[in-house]
Design a protein around this motif. Structure first.
Motif, PDB file in Angstrom:
ATOM      1  N   THR A  71       0.837  -1.203   0.000  1.00  0.00           N
ATOM      2  CA  THR A  71       0.000   0.000   0.000  1.00  0.00           C
ATOM      3  C   THR A  71       0.869   1.248   0.000  1.00  0.00           C
ATOM      4  OG1 THR A  71      -1.621  -1.234   1.250  1.00  0.00           O
ATOM      5  CG2 THR A  71      -1.906   1.150   1.180  1.00  0.00           C
ATOM      6  N   GLU A  72       1.911   1.221   0.833  1.00  0.00           N
ATOM      7  CA  GLU A  72       2.828   2.369   0.919  1.00  0.00           C
ATOM      8  C   GLU A  72       3.480   2.628  -0.430  1.00  0.00           C
ATOM      9  OE1 GLU A  72       3.598   4.322   3.806  1.00  0.00           O
ATOM     10  OE2 GLU A  72       1.814   3.304   4.527  1.00  0.00           O
ATOM     11  N   LYS A  73       3.905   1.524  -1.079  1.00  0.00           N
ATOM     12  CA  LYS A  73       4.593   1.645  -2.360  1.00  0.00           C
ATOM     13  C   LYS A  73       3.657   2.229  -3.421  1.00  0.00           C
ATOM     14  CE  LYS A  73       7.493  -0.986  -5.484  1.00  0.00           C
ATOM     15  NZ  LYS A  73       7.788  -2.325  -6.008  1.00  0.00           N
ATOM     16  N   ARG A  74       2.413   1.724  -3.422  1.00  0.00           N
ATOM     17  CA  ARG A  74       1.442   2.207  -4.385  1.00  0.00           C
ATOM     18  C   ARG A  74       1.180   3.701  -4.171  1.00  0.00           C
ATOM     19  NH1 ARG A  74      -2.669  -2.124  -4.208  1.00  0.00           N
ATOM     20  NH2 ARG A  74      -3.421  -0.952  -2.445  1.00  0.00           N
ATOM     21  N   HIS A  75       1.085   4.061  -2.904  1.00  0.00           N
ATOM     22  CA  HIS A  75       0.855   5.463  -2.573  1.00  0.00           C
ATOM     23  C   HIS A  75       2.009   6.332  -3.093  1.00  0.00           C
ATOM     24  CE1 HIS A  75      -0.588   8.917  -0.254  1.00  0.00           C
ATOM     25  NE2 HIS A  75       0.689   9.134   0.068  1.00  0.00           N
ATOM     26  N   THR A  76       3.245   5.888  -2.856  1.00  0.00           N
ATOM     27  CA  THR A  76       4.420   6.648  -3.289  1.00  0.00           C
ATOM     28  C   THR A  76       4.432   6.816  -4.799  1.00  0.00           C
ATOM     29  OG1 THR A  76       5.661   5.831  -1.403  1.00  0.00           O
ATOM     30  CG2 THR A  76       6.950   6.719  -3.223  1.00  0.00           C
ATOM     31  N   GLU A  77       4.105   5.740  -5.519  1.00  0.00           N
ATOM     32  CA  GLU A  77       4.077   5.810  -6.985  1.00  0.00           C
ATOM     33  C   GLU A  77       3.011   6.784  -7.484  1.00  0.00           C
ATOM     34  OE1 GLU A  77       3.743   1.734  -8.175  1.00  0.00           O
ATOM     35  OE2 GLU A  77       5.864   1.362  -7.678  1.00  0.00           O
ATOM     36  N   LYS A  78       1.848   6.710  -6.861  1.00  0.00           N
ATOM     37  CA  LYS A  78       0.737   7.585  -7.235  1.00  0.00           C
ATOM     38  C   LYS A  78       1.134   9.048  -7.019  1.00  0.00           C
ATOM     39  CE  LYS A  78      -4.064   8.277  -5.907  1.00  0.00           C
ATOM     40  NZ  LYS A  78      -4.992   8.016  -4.795  1.00  0.00           N
ATOM     41  N   MET A  79       1.771   9.302  -5.888  1.00  0.00           N
ATOM     42  CA  MET A  79       2.149  10.671  -5.549  1.00  0.00           C
ATOM     43  C   MET A  79       3.252  11.179  -6.481  1.00  0.00           C
ATOM     44  SD  MET A  79       0.246  11.926  -3.166  1.00  0.00           S
ATOM     45  CE  MET A  79      -1.281  11.043  -2.930  1.00  0.00           C
ATOM     46  N   LYS A  80       4.158  10.288  -6.865  1.00  0.00           N
ATOM     47  CA  LYS A  80       5.228  10.671  -7.808  1.00  0.00           C
ATOM     48  C   LYS A  80       4.631  11.104  -9.145  1.00  0.00           C
ATOM     49  CE  LYS A  80       9.452   8.419  -6.290  1.00  0.00           C
ATOM     50  NZ  LYS A  80      10.255   7.195  -6.325  1.00  0.00           N
ATOM     51  N   LYS A  81       3.642  10.356  -9.597  1.00  0.00           N
ATOM     52  CA  LYS A  81       2.963  10.697 -10.858  1.00  0.00           C
ATOM     53  C   LYS A  81       2.272  12.047 -10.740  1.00  0.00           C
ATOM     54  CE  LYS A  81       2.080   6.190 -12.891  1.00  0.00           C
ATOM     55  NZ  LYS A  81       1.081   5.111 -12.944  1.00  0.00           N
ATOM     56  N   LYS A  82       1.615  12.241  -9.615  1.00  0.00           N
ATOM     57  CA  LYS A  82       0.917  13.513  -9.387  1.00  0.00           C
ATOM     58  C   LYS A  82       1.904  14.668  -9.424  1.00  0.00           C
ATOM     59  CE  LYS A  82      -3.425  13.076  -7.035  1.00  0.00           C
ATOM     60  NZ  LYS A  82      -4.367  13.848  -6.280  1.00  0.00           N
ATOM     61  N   GLN A  83       3.039  14.480  -8.760  1.00  0.00           N
ATOM     62  CA  GLN A  83       4.039  15.540  -8.700  1.00  0.00           C
ATOM     63  C   GLN A  83       4.579  15.868 -10.090  1.00  0.00           C
ATOM     64  OE1 GLN A  83       7.346  14.899  -6.068  1.00  0.00           O
ATOM     65  NE2 GLN A  83       8.025  17.023  -6.241  1.00  0.00           N
ATOM     66  N   ALA A  84       4.849  14.822 -10.871  1.00  0.00           N
ATOM     67  CA  ALA A  84       5.375  15.027 -12.231  1.00  0.00           C
ATOM     68  C   ALA A  84       4.372  15.824 -13.080  1.00  0.00           C
ATOM     69  CB  ALA A  84       5.682  13.680 -12.873  1.00  0.00           C
ATOM     70  N   ALA A  85       3.090  15.459 -12.954  1.00  0.00           N
ATOM     71  CA  ALA A  85       2.047  16.151 -13.721  1.00  0.00           C
ATOM     72  C   ALA A  85       1.957  17.613 -13.287  1.00  0.00           C
ATOM     73  CB  ALA A  85       0.706  15.445 -13.517  1.00  0.00           C
ATOM     74  N   HIS A  86       2.033  17.807 -11.965  1.00  0.00           N
ATOM     75  CA  HIS A  86       1.956  19.152 -11.399  1.00  0.00           C
ATOM     76  C   HIS A  86       3.142  20.003 -11.877  1.00  0.00           C
ATOM     77  CE1 HIS A  86       0.934  22.215  -8.428  1.00  0.00           C
ATOM     78  NE2 HIS A  86       2.192  22.221  -8.027  1.00  0.00           N
ATOM     79  N   ASP A  87       4.350  19.430 -11.822  1.00  0.00           N
ATOM     80  CA  ASP A  87       5.566  20.148 -12.237  1.00  0.00           C
ATOM     81  C   ASP A  87       5.480  20.565 -13.706  1.00  0.00           C
ATOM     82  OD1 ASP A  87       6.492  19.799  -9.725  1.00  0.00           O
ATOM     83  OD2 ASP A  87       7.995  18.283 -10.208  1.00  0.00           O
TER      84      ASP A  87
END
Lengths: 202, 202
Positions: free
Chosen positions: B5-21
């Motif tokens: 779950t933690e790993k999935r969360h981290t991946e999801k957040m990384k994608k969000k950050q990339a899109a935001h950037d």
């Protein structure tokens, strides 16, 4: 014709005033409000900030806890610094969650911010408490709603609490006294490539 | 399970950050915005007030003209008094129109307020101008839109103008850079007989 139009306008306005007076006469209660600003539009935090300004202008004491910001914005800071006895401002977030990429750490940060909100709600010296972006923290399940809601609803009768953030939980909306949804109609960020500007965004 | 779950969360957040950037990198423009707060909900003036506070906190000069209020609210006044060089506040209305019942007088009052807005928009020393409840005046045809709109759109490139009030004219919305509609979800005035309170309404 002009005279008739003027007369019609006066009559219409008299009716409006009578209706308005009747409504206002029934409004005598004072109470601390649970206020929610939600929706995808802008202005949720800004409108809460406007209420904070009014409250400190009335000499009231206000506590502000920001869940997703790690520092006070320059614009707010300069103004609040002029009223040191009236406002306690706690930027408790360390950047938005998508910058931290660590769920366990985000939960700990949310917990720390919530402890501050809870303290301010339970301390009778605060007249108003703003939990800025608390809805986002609830949305990500960083804090359990069943722990947060009883603190909000169990506040002292005259204490105002403002909760902001998109995706306000239904149970929070159900308990609130005043809920406003900010809806995005047009946004220069999305459509025009305009960056965040001082006075507008921060 | 927890680890996954933690790993999935981290991946999801990384994608969000990339899109935001990626989105933020494309946003480099600065410009004075024409901002409209409309809708039947609360927070239109309050959110504008929050922007004014931020702007004066950045040392900018702001002009505020209120079309339907005849005096500055106590809460605002105390705060703005602390920044005398940064804000000019003009409450130009003499009560809401349904209190005056005199269309000719209302038009004259609206005209006087508009003259102040126009002066502030044309004076380069103002960084931001708030025309509070201008939409209401336009709605009642107290001022012709074809006179008002060119002044708003013809402002200097870096000047921010905020217009508030329900029923914003379509032509104004079309010209604006940022439009937010405040929608009423729940309101303690209507539903609970609660009167206007300091810090919340004024």
């Amino acid at each position: 014709m002009v005279e008739r139009t003027e007369k019609r306008h006066t009559e219409k306005m008299k009716k409006k005033q009578a209706a308005h007076d009747k409504i206002m006469a029934g409004k005598t209660a004072e109470k601390g409000l649970l206020i929610v600003h939600t929706g995808k539009g802008k202005g949720k935090t800004t409108a809460a900030l406007g209420m904070v300004v009014r409250a400190i202008g009335h000499g009231k004491k206000v506590g502000v806890v920001q869940f997703v910001k790690g520092a006070m914005a320059t614009g707010e800071k300069a103004v609040f610094d002029a009223f040191p006895g009236n406002i306690e401002f706690k930027p408790m977030g360390e950047g938005f969650t998508w910058d931290t990429q660590d769920r366990a750490r985000d939960i700990a940060v949310a917990r720390g911010a919530w402890d501050e909100v809870k303290r301010m709600i339970e301390d009778p010296s605060y007249d108003m408490v703003l939990a800025d972006e608390l809805n986002i923290v609830l949305r990500y399940d960083y804090l359990p709603l069943e722990e947060v809601l009883p603190v909000l609803t169990g506040r002292a009768p005259m204490k105002h609490v403002i909760v902001t953030g998109r995706n306000a939980p239904e149970a929070l909306v159900a308990e609130a006294d005043l809920v406003t949804e900010m809806t995005l109609v047009k946004h220069p960020f999305r459509e025009q490539g305009v960056k965040a500007q001082p006075g507008i965004e921060y």
